[in-house]
Design a protein around this motif. Structure first.
Motif, PDB file in Angstrom:
ATOM      1  N   SER A   1      -2.197 -15.983   6.117  1.00 57.81           N
ATOM      2  CA  SER A   1      -3.493 -15.073   6.086  1.00 57.81           C
ATOM      3  C   SER A   1      -3.640 -14.096   7.216  1.00 57.81           C
ATOM      4  N   PRO A   2      -3.844 -12.745   6.821  1.00 55.08           N
ATOM      5  CA  PRO A   2      -3.783 -11.862   7.869  1.00 55.08           C
ATOM      6  C   PRO A   2      -5.349 -12.286   8.617  1.00 55.08           C
ATOM      7  N   TRP A   3      -5.343 -12.177  10.197  1.00 58.00           N
ATOM      8  CA  TRP A   3      -6.412 -12.315  11.029  1.00 58.00           C
ATOM      9  C   TRP A   3      -7.315 -11.197  10.648  1.00 58.00           C
ATOM     10  N   MET A   4      -8.876 -11.410  11.111  1.00 59.18           N
ATOM     11  CA  MET A   4      -9.839 -10.548  10.630  1.00 59.18           C
ATOM     12  C   MET A   4      -9.471  -9.049  11.098  1.00 59.18           C
ATOM     13  N   ASP A   5      -8.866  -9.018  12.131  1.00 57.49           N
ATOM     14  CA  ASP A   5      -8.549  -7.452  12.659  1.00 57.49           C
ATOM     15  C   ASP A   5      -7.538  -6.592  11.678  1.00 57.49           C
ATOM     16  N   LEU A   6      -6.480  -7.526  11.412  1.00 55.43           N
ATOM     17  CA  LEU A   6      -5.509  -6.772  10.482  1.00 55.43           C
ATOM     18  C   LEU A   6      -6.106  -6.745   9.064  1.00 55.43           C
ATOM     19  N   ASP A   7      -6.938  -7.642   8.743  1.00 55.89           N
ATOM     20  CA  ASP A   7      -7.506  -7.674   7.425  1.00 55.89           C
ATOM     21  C   ASP A   7      -8.174  -6.359   7.025  1.00 55.89           C
ATOM     22  N   LYS A   8      -8.966  -6.146   7.999  1.00 56.88           N
ATOM     23  CA  LYS A   8      -9.640  -4.747   8.209  1.00 56.88           C
ATOM     24  C   LYS A   8      -8.955  -3.383   7.866  1.00 56.88           C
ATOM     25  N   ILE A   9      -7.616  -3.494   8.626  1.00 61.52           N
ATOM     26  CA  ILE A   9      -7.016  -2.563   8.658  1.00 61.52           C
ATOM     27  C   ILE A   9      -6.291  -2.304   7.428  1.00 61.52           C
ATOM     28  N   MET A  10      -5.630  -3.480   6.943  1.00 63.64           N
ATOM     29  CA  MET A  10      -4.898  -3.321   5.555  1.00 63.64           C
ATOM     30  C   MET A  10      -5.788  -2.941   4.520  1.00 63.64           C
ATOM     31  N   ARG A  11      -7.098  -3.233   4.442  1.00 63.52           N
ATOM     32  CA  ARG A  11      -7.830  -2.864   3.394  1.00 63.52           C
ATOM     33  C   ARG A  11      -8.174  -1.267   3.427  1.00 63.52           C
ATOM     34  N   GLU A  12      -8.505  -0.813   4.732  1.00 62.23           N
ATOM     35  CA  GLU A  12      -8.589   0.453   5.044  1.00 62.23           C
ATOM     36  C   GLU A  12      -7.477   1.730   4.638  1.00 62.23           C
ATOM     37  N   LYS A  13      -6.258   0.985   5.234  1.00 63.19           N
ATOM     38  CA  LYS A  13      -4.924   1.848   4.992  1.00 63.19           C
ATOM     39  C   LYS A  13      -4.369   1.492   3.575  1.00 63.19           C
ATOM     40  N   LYS A  14      -4.774   0.656   2.781  1.00 63.59           N
ATOM     41  CA  LYS A  14      -4.257  -0.097   1.640  1.00 63.59           C
ATOM     42  C   LYS A  14      -2.924  -0.645   1.793  1.00 63.59           C
ATOM     43  N   ILE A  15      -2.530  -1.419   2.846  1.00 65.96           N
ATOM     44  CA  ILE A  15      -1.346  -1.783   2.924  1.00 65.96           C
ATOM     45  C   ILE A  15      -1.077  -3.098   2.301  1.00 65.96           C
ATOM     46  N   PRO A  16      -0.196  -3.341   1.571  1.00 60.55           N
ATOM     47  CA  PRO A  16       0.012  -4.616   0.780  1.00 60.55           C
ATOM     48  C   PRO A  16       0.292  -5.766   1.725  1.00 60.55           C
ATOM     49  N   LEU A  17      -0.174  -6.997   1.504  1.00 57.24           N
ATOM     50  CA  LEU A  17       0.505  -8.137   2.345  1.00 57.24           C
ATOM     51  C   LEU A  17       1.851  -8.456   1.792  1.00 57.24           C
ATOM     52  N   PHE A  18       2.510  -8.676   3.016  1.00 59.67           N
ATOM     53  CA  PHE A  18       3.973  -8.759   3.028  1.00 59.67           C
ATOM     54  C   PHE A  18       4.403 -10.191   3.505  1.00 59.67           C
TER      55      PHE A  18
END
Length: 621
Positions: free
Chosen positions: A76-93
């Motif tokens: 699970s991405p930590w809260m800081d990266l979770d926010k960035i991934m949603r904003e920039k639409k980066i898929p989990l890898f």
């Protein structure tokens, strides 16, 4: 050269970027064009927690021994990266290839504790995989769940294609071979799931229908597909000595929760604690051979560079070769800076002798788990531990130089009275008194006795699965009773008391014994922003209560009502070997305060020995 999924700009913005870059020592790299199956193995919590889990290390090693499979890891991405991934639409890898999880054939999620359920939805969501299994198409990975929480998979049933019930080393090869055949002949997703449903231990929720009585209890649970079995049999490794074990576990770049080599010495437990789910699920007891453990110790310490080795077991003291193993480790690694960790020990003369050799006693504390303050209640829960044994062990420890003792208890156990609660403080006081009985010139200053209480949660496949729980306010009141009694003790300055969060316990209770209706609450809470619920800094009880209210799911139905002995439970379709009749018998004995001897003393006829093909050696004595 691999291209990282995250840019340098993002990596500089987030906490601990090493959680996401992979390429650690002993991680496995393969050419994705030369494998038939790509498997993403997920632990739905932060990297430091997931990297400490032995089960994933075992499966990672086992899968990657196959030339046709590449198993990678995702957390699970930590809260800081979770926010960035949603904003920039980066898929989990995945860590190894940095490729999106959506491109994999399988997403395997280990489900170790109830409070990670919203993190499971986070992983699916960020991967671009539909949350509901019914909405996935031919392009989506097969989502499979394993681990202890799958012994009641129903609260998560809508989100998973398959649940693997049992120990991972058994039928995964058959599943992977079936998937290769599926790809070769071009069969549909549904046809593959039908084939999977025929494999022992695999549960495909969509192939089962549940009906309910007017009062909300289950009326029937039946297969709706000819390929699905009415009963799912737990899968179990009979010979744990010769099964898979990682000689080169992945070594993280950053400090994780358990930064050490883990040596699993046995599976199962001979103790019959009536509250303990693991003690029932992993029966019968199966030991690893001493010589094989010596080999693993050498190889794993050499391949990882770790400076600590931990002996893993539900009850290490019951391992028949413990003395030989510990003495070997002490002698073999003397002067090499290797620490030996010995969790799950009963405190007796041998254990204290061992710990005095392997620990710096000025820095360590000893742990006892009486679970209940009074002997009456310890008999109810079948703890098999008397006050005399506790005080004797504590006394030997104090005389050996220890000054700190941790005592673990539970509040809210069946039949508990206010006197039982106060006895927690009285037992802590007696342990402190035992210290001050030592002549003053032989003591190392003051002692510290730390008593901690968690709140009891009835778990599936235990004799206490019929028990009622308490509401949040009642739990807090119980903790206050203990706290006030602690303050009234003569040696109160040597006593410290901690207790678990009551609101988290209430939720865990619902998830532990919940049915498919509970999935609505989990989804609603996730949509409202609930994530990392096992972390106190992120847990938001108000949002959870709102989710229950919005979905019309009643907490009291799952936690507070009395259950009939013949009620159909959501997990009754699973056969773990231990029979429901045995669990009922143990529940009845608990209500009478009767103790059941452990497996070495006398076989209680739980059914596990027969289920395990007679490998339960203790049952033959």
């Amino acid at each position: 050269m691999r291209k990282l999924a995250l840019s340098d700009e993002i990596l500089l913005k987030i906490e601990k970027p090493a959680r996401y870059i992979g390429n650690e020592v002993n991680s496995v790299m393969k050419d994705k064009n030369e494998v038939d199956i790509r498997f993403a193995m997920c632990f739905p919590d932060v990297y430091e927690i997931g990297m400490s889990h032995l089960g994933i290390q075992i499966l990672y090693d086992m899968f990657n021994r196959r030339e046709d499979v590449w198993c990678e890891r995702v957390y699970s991405p930590w809260m800081d990266l979770d926010k960035i991934m949603r904003e920039k639409k980066i898929p989990l890898f995945a860590l190894e290839s940095q490729d999106p999880i959506k491109q994999f054939d399988f997403l395997g999620i280990t489900i170790q504790y109830e409070m990670c359920y919203t993190n499971i939805l986070q992983v699916l969501d960020l991967s671009g995989i539909p949350l509901f299994a019914s909405e996935r198409n031919e392009e989506d990975p097969i989502v499979i769940g394993g681990g202890p929480c799958t012994y009641n998979p129903e609260p998560l049933a809508d989100f998973f294609d398959i649940f693997y019930i049992g120990e991972g080393e058994t039928v995964y090869d058959e599943l992977l071979d079936a998937y290769k055949e599926h790809k070769k002949i071009g069969s549909s997703r549904r046809e593959f799931l039908e084939r999977a449903a025929e494999i022992p231990g695999l549960y495909v929720p969509t192939f089962y229908d549940v009906t309910y009585h007017d009062d909300g209890t289950i009326a029937s649970f039946e297969p709706n597909n000819v390929h699905a079995k009415p009963t799912i049999e737990k899968q179990m490794v009979l010979n744990v000595t010769d099964t898979y074990y990682p000689e080169k576990p992945v070594v993280p770049f950053i400090k994780v929760t358990q930064d050490r080599v883990v040596l699993e010495i046995q599976r199962g437990c001979i103790r019959g604690c009536r509250f303990c789910q693991a003690g029932m699920l992993y029966r019968p007891t199966r030991e690893r051979a001493l010589e094989r453990l010596k080999e693993y110790a050498y190889k794993m310490l050499k391949s990882t560079g770790h400076e600590e080795i931990s002996l893993s077991s539900l009850s290490s003291s019951d391992y028949s070769q413990l003395k030989g193993l510990v003495n070997f480790l002490i002698e073999e690694f003397k002067g090499k800076g290797i620490n030996i960790s010995l969790p799950s020990l009963r405190i007796d003369a041998f254990s204290l002798d061992v710990m005095s050799k392997v620990q710096d006693i000025k820095k360590s504390s000893l742990t006892f788990a009486p679970e209940a303050g009074s002997q009456r209640l310890r008999d109810v829960i079948n703890k098999g531990l008397t006050e005399e044994i506790i005080l004797e062990g504590a006394g030997q420890a104090f005389e050996g130089g220890w000054t700190r003792v941790k005592l673990y208890f539970m509040l809210g156990l069946p039949t508990e009275t206010e006197e039982d609660m106060k006895e927690i403080a009285h037992l802590a006081e007696k342990v402190a008194e035992r210290y001050y009985q030592i002549p003053k010139d032989q003591r190392n200053g003051k002692c510290q006795i730390v008593a901690s209480t968690s709140f009891f949660i009835p778990k599936p496949f235990t004799p206490f699965q019929w028990a009622t729980m308490c509401n949040k306010e009642d739990y807090i009141q119980k903790a206050h009773i203990v706290n006030n009694e602690m303050k009234a003790q003569l040696n109160r300055k040597s006593l410290k008391y901690n207790w678990h969060e009551a609101d988290v316990t209430v939720l865990e209770g619902v998830f532990a014994r919940g049915d498919r209706k509970v999935s609505k609450v989990i989804l609603e809470a996730y949509k409202m922003g609930c994530l990392y619920d096992s972390w106190s800094e992120f847990f938001d009880n108000e949002k959870w209560m709102e989710a229950f209210e919005k979905t019309g799911v009643d907490i009291g139905f799952y936690n507070l009502r009395q259950r009939d002995m013949d009620e159909i439970f959501p997990w009754d379709f699973i056969n773990i070997g231990v029979t429901k009749k045995f669990l009922q018998r143990e529940w009845e004995r608990a209500m009478k305060g009767e103790v059941t001897p452990n497996c070495k003393m006398k076989c209680a006829g739980c059914g596990a020995a027969i289920y395990g093909g007679g490998v339960c050696v203790e049952s033959k004595n």
